[in-house]
Design a protein around this motif. Structure first.
Motif, PDB file in Angstrom:
ATOM      1  N   PHE A   1       0.504   7.124   5.754  1.00 56.28           N
ATOM      2  CA  PHE A   1      -0.136   5.825   5.958  1.00 56.28           C
ATOM      3  C   PHE A   1       0.754   4.878   6.749  1.00 56.28           C
ATOM      4  CE2 PHE A   1       0.159   1.444   4.385  1.00 56.28           C
ATOM      5  CZ  PHE A   1      -0.988   0.920   4.992  1.00 56.28           C
TER       6      PHE A   1
ATOM      7  N   PRO B   1      -5.292   4.541   4.611  1.00 52.13           N
ATOM      8  CA  PRO B   1      -4.743   4.960   3.309  1.00 52.13           C
ATOM      9  C   PRO B   1      -5.497   6.151   2.718  1.00 52.13           C
ATOM     10  CG  PRO B   1      -4.973   2.567   3.405  1.00 52.13           C
ATOM     11  CD  PRO B   1      -5.667   3.119   4.610  1.00 52.13           C
TER      12      PRO B   1
ATOM     13  N   ILE C   1       0.841  -1.206   0.000  1.00 55.67           N
ATOM     14  CA  ILE C   1       0.000   0.000   0.000  1.00 55.67           C
ATOM     15  C   ILE C   1       0.871   1.249   0.000  1.00 55.67           C
ATOM     16  CG2 ILE C   1      -1.724   1.305   1.310  1.00 55.67           C
ATOM     17  CD1 ILE C   1      -2.838  -1.344   2.319  1.00 55.67           C
TER      18      ILE C   1
ATOM     19  N   ASN D   1      -6.362  -4.801   5.516  1.00 59.43           N
ATOM     20  CA  ASN D   1      -5.431  -4.133   4.600  1.00 59.43           C
ATOM     21  C   ASN D   1      -5.253  -4.915   3.300  1.00 59.43           C
ATOM     22  OD1 ASN D   1      -3.937  -6.214   5.778  1.00 59.43           O
ATOM     23  ND2 ASN D   1      -2.065  -5.017   5.957  1.00 59.43           N
TER      24      ASN D   1
ATOM     25  N   LEU E   1       0.702   4.158  -2.829  1.00 56.85           N
ATOM     26  CA  LEU E   1       0.444   5.564  -2.511  1.00 56.85           C
ATOM     27  C   LEU E   1       1.586   6.459  -2.981  1.00 56.85           C
ATOM     28  CD1 LEU E   1      -1.076   5.194   1.082  1.00 56.85           C
ATOM     29  CD2 LEU E   1      -2.299   5.670  -1.054  1.00 56.85           C
TER      30      LEU E   1
END
Length: 378
Positions: free
Chosen positions: A118, A297, A102, A136, A106
């Motif tokens: 995050f 996020p 993630i 997640n 991002l």
């Protein structure tokens, strides 16, 4: 020969990224070392059933999701040392890798700063490391699917991305209303049907191999499962008269999500998903401490001072709460056991959502002179 400014910037960015990954990983593993809770014990039960060739839905009530996660647990159980304690560390490490995924997403879509907001968020750290819930993974798969979804690219793109969204639902059904948001962006009824039906159908079909022995368990523990009906935002802001009338909180939850989706119908799919994740947690009819991490996020993308406060309060809440880290040292320092924590977090999230929406409207007006003219004439 001196390095060019571009090479210097790239080098510093890489060093900063490595530092963020190392720090966030160490903090997650530190949290994992503090113990575990009910969900981690459930993982060991599920892994044992899988190792013995059993049907998870038939043999335990402690599994309330699609089949993807128990296959992940089985694979982790087969990897390296066996036993509940080893599995606990492997799950924490796997979920940390998902958080790194993630973070990478991002960074590529937005910036390193967004990724840091995050990955170094205390809520994400504690939920991944200590609680080890796998929301997640569902969020990561949804981000990947929606980032490449473009209604203008035709059928192939639509089918592939909706299958990816269906896979996210099969991990955990967080995005059960989001297909409606996507349908609002489509121009033809055939396209709307595809985006509405494909993810849900993908989710439903995933249960087929387990139906002969597990049908009753799937019905009772997945489709009819109910978490804590605490609806923290609604019980905080609604009048007692409406609450005493027994108005269904799930109805308010879905209505609020649909209204937010209508407002976001002109946004890109990815930006819509950002707002969906925030609304999902803010308006929920049932909240447990792991839910607080689902929207992190999205908060990193739409960061504001209220979301910063949500992160600080949320980290403290998970650290002192009985279902969380239950840190006596932090409790002694701040004198709080987490009372009304869910209500406080839901209200902060809703307030931060309003701030983000107003900021978006202000930025839109600033970029479009035709929207500014009526304001000057008032």
């Amino acid at each position: 020969m001196k390095d060019s400014p571009r090479k210097m910037v790239i080098s510093r960015t890489h060093i900063a990224t490595i530092g963020v990954v190392l720090l966030g990983t160490v903090l997650r593993l530190w949290a994992a070392a503090q113990g575990h809770n009910f969900d981690v014990e459930s993982y060991a039960i599920v892994a044992k059933i899988m190792a013995e060739g059993g049907n998870v839905y038939n043999e335990t009530r402690r599994y309330n999701y699609g089949p993807v996660w128990f296959h992940v647990l089985h694979a982790l159980d087969l990897l390296g040392p066996s036993g509940p304690q080893a599995l606990r560390w492997k799950v924490a490490a796997f979920l940390t890798l998902i958080d790194i995924g993630i973070l990478t997403f991002l960074m590529r879509q937005y910036s390193l700063v967004v990724g840091c907001l995050f990955f170094l968020n205390p809520v994400s750290i504690l939920i991944t490391g200590y609680h080890s819930q796998f929301d997640n993974l569902a969020v990561f798969l949804a981000l990947l699917a929606i980032a490449y979804y473009d209604p203008q690219k035709g059928r192939a793109n639509r089918w592939v991305c909706m299958a990816g969204l269906g896979l996210s639902l099969t991990v955990k059904h967080l995005l059960f209303v989001f297909p409606v948001w996507l349908a609002l962006k489509e121009r033809t009824w055939s396209a709307r049907i595809v985006v509405l039906v494909t993810p849900i159908l993908f989710f439903l079909l995933s249960f087929l191999p387990y139906l002969p022995q597990g049908a009753a368990g799937i019905a009772a523990n997945v489709f009819l499962y109910r978490s804590m009906d605490n609806a923290p935002l609604w019980f905080t802001v609604l009048p007692d008269a409406l609450l005493s009338a027994g108005f269904p909180m799930i109805g308010l939850f879905i209505t609020a999500l649909l209204a937010l989706g209508w407002w976001a119908r002109h946004m890109s799919p990815l930006e819509s998903l950002v707002y969906y994740l925030i609304g999902l947690v803010a308006f929920t009819s049932a909240m447990a401490n792991q839910y607080l991490a689902i929207c992190i996020p999205a908060l990193a993308v739409r960061w504001n001072w209220v979301f910063a406060l949500y992160s600080v309060v949320g980290g403290a809440f998970i650290a002192v709460h009985g279902d969380g880290l239950h840190s006596q040292a932090l409790h002694a320092l701040i004198g709080w056991h987490g009372e009304v924590g869910y209500a406080l977090e839901a209200c902060l999230l809703a307030a931060g959502l309003v701030v983000a929406i107003l900021r978006d409207r202000r930025n839109e007006r600033a970029s479009r002179p035709d929207l500014q003219a009526p304001l000057r004439s008032v």
